[in-house]
Write a protein that holds these residues in place. Structure first.
Motif, PDB file in Angstrom:
ATOM      1  N   HIS A 190      -3.715  16.101  -6.284  1.00 51.60           N
ATOM      2  CA  HIS A 190      -3.105  15.774  -4.998  1.00 51.60           C
ATOM      3  C   HIS A 190      -1.739  16.446  -4.914  1.00 51.60           C
ATOM      4  O   HIS A 190      -0.905  16.261  -5.798  1.00 51.60           O
ATOM      5  N   SER A 228       2.429   1.688  -3.473  1.00 56.44           N
ATOM      6  CA  SER A 228       1.408   2.048  -4.454  1.00 56.44           C
ATOM      7  C   SER A 228       1.045   3.523  -4.323  1.00 56.44           C
ATOM      8  O   SER A 228       0.887   4.231  -5.322  1.00 56.44           O
ATOM      9  N   TYR A 229       0.933   3.996  -3.086  1.00 51.14           N
ATOM     10  CA  TYR A 229       0.635   5.406  -2.813  1.00 51.14           C
ATOM     11  C   TYR A 229       1.722   6.298  -3.420  1.00 51.14           C
ATOM     12  O   TYR A 229       1.437   7.258  -4.134  1.00 51.14           O
ATOM     13  N   ASP A 285       1.200  16.535  -2.274  1.00 54.81           N
ATOM     14  CA  ASP A 285       1.777  16.077  -1.008  1.00 54.81           C
ATOM     15  C   ASP A 285       3.171  16.643  -0.808  1.00 54.81           C
ATOM     16  O   ASP A 285       3.925  16.831  -1.766  1.00 54.81           O
ATOM     17  N   GLN A 340      -0.784  12.207  -9.868  1.00 55.62           N
ATOM     18  CA  GLN A 340      -1.804  13.002  -9.185  1.00 55.62           C
ATOM     19  C   GLN A 340      -1.378  14.463  -9.059  1.00 55.62           C
ATOM     20  O   GLN A 340      -2.194  15.365  -9.155  1.00 55.62           O
ATOM     21  N   HIS A 360     -11.828   0.357   4.669  1.00 58.17           N
ATOM     22  CA  HIS A 360     -10.562  -0.387   4.620  1.00 58.17           C
ATOM     23  C   HIS A 360     -10.938  -1.848   4.523  1.00 58.17           C
ATOM     24  O   HIS A 360     -11.551  -2.396   5.447  1.00 58.17           O
ATOM     25  N   ASN A 369      -5.683  17.662  -1.105  1.00 51.99           N
ATOM     26  CA  ASN A 369      -6.378  16.808  -2.064  1.00 51.99           C
ATOM     27  C   ASN A 369      -7.847  17.195  -2.115  1.00 51.99           C
ATOM     28  O   ASN A 369      -8.251  18.173  -1.517  1.00 51.99           O
ATOM     29  N   ARG A 404       1.788   6.574  -7.334  1.00 49.28           N
ATOM     30  CA  ARG A 404       0.765   7.364  -8.034  1.00 49.28           C
ATOM     31  C   ARG A 404       0.834   8.861  -7.737  1.00 49.28           C
ATOM     32  O   ARG A 404       0.115   9.650  -8.351  1.00 49.28           O
ATOM     33  N   LEU A 405       1.712   9.293  -6.834  1.00 48.99           N
ATOM     34  CA  LEU A 405       1.776  10.705  -6.456  1.00 48.99           C
ATOM     35  C   LEU A 405       2.141  11.634  -7.612  1.00 48.99           C
ATOM     36  O   LEU A 405       1.550  12.702  -7.761  1.00 48.99           O
ATOM     37  N   GLN A 449       0.809  -1.221   0.000  1.00 54.46           N
ATOM     38  CA  GLN A 449       0.000   0.000   0.000  1.00 54.46           C
ATOM     39  C   GLN A 449       0.848   1.278   0.000  1.00 54.46           C
ATOM     40  O   GLN A 449       0.585   2.177  -0.792  1.00 54.46           O
ATOM     41  N   PRO A 450       1.876   1.386   0.871  1.00 52.01           N
ATOM     42  CA  PRO A 450       2.691   2.609   0.819  1.00 52.01           C
ATOM     43  C   PRO A 450       3.397   2.784  -0.527  1.00 52.01           C
ATOM     44  O   PRO A 450       3.459   3.899  -1.052  1.00 52.01           O
TER      45      PRO A 450
END
Length: 155
Positions: free
Chosen positions: A19, A5-6, A21, A13, A115, A38, A9-10, A2-3
């Motif tokens: 997004h 993948s996050y 960040d 985005q 979740h 976001n 995609r940043l 998950q981290p």
């Protein structure tokens, strides 16, 4: 997974303007967490802030400083009218932190976030430009250098 993948995609985005960040880095201890904007609505001039800090940085003032930077970025640089945030109702520390920097608790969205197969309620918070201008974050010194990514200009 998950981290990773996050993180993967940043860039897309950020390029699309959905997004923005920022990595929060402690001057001696390195990465402390992330914060960003976001859920942009250019029509309504609003967006949401999300923040995560490693446990070692809880209670250090890093959240207050990051919220001051993000509020300045949202209101003074990007021209937003409203900045929102969420918290898990069970996370009392996060809820208190948002209230402490000038956000207003506006209610609870039931089963808003999922979740896996579990649904979770979320607290909803808001801060208007006028709240920021007269609130505790406006007094925190913030310097922004450079320009925001092109997709966020003219928000």
């Amino acid at each position: 997974d998950q981290p990773l993948s996050y993180i993967d995609r940043l860039q897309a985005q950020r390029d699309s303007g959905e997004h923005l960040d920022l990595l929060v880095v402690h001057h001696e201890n390195g990465p402390a967490g992330i914060t960003g904007l976001n859920e942009f609505s250019r029509r309504d001039l609003r967006c949401m802030v999300g923040t995560w800090f490693g446990r070692a940085f809880w209670g250090t003032g890093a959240n207050r400083e990051s919220k001051a930077l993000i509020a300045h970025l949202a209101f003074a640089v990007l021209g937003m009218h409203r900045l929102g945030s969420y918290s898990n109702p069970a996370n009392v520390r996060s809820t208190r932190a948002l209230l402490g920097v000038g956000f207003t608790h506006e209610g609870v969205l039931r089963h808003w976030h999922r979740h896996g197969e579990e649904y979770y309620d979320v607290n909803v918070f808001g801060m208007l430009r006028v709240d920021w201008e007269s609130g505790p974050l406006a007094g925190v010194p913030v310097t922004v250098e450079g320009a925001p990514p092109p997709a966020f200009v003219g928000s």
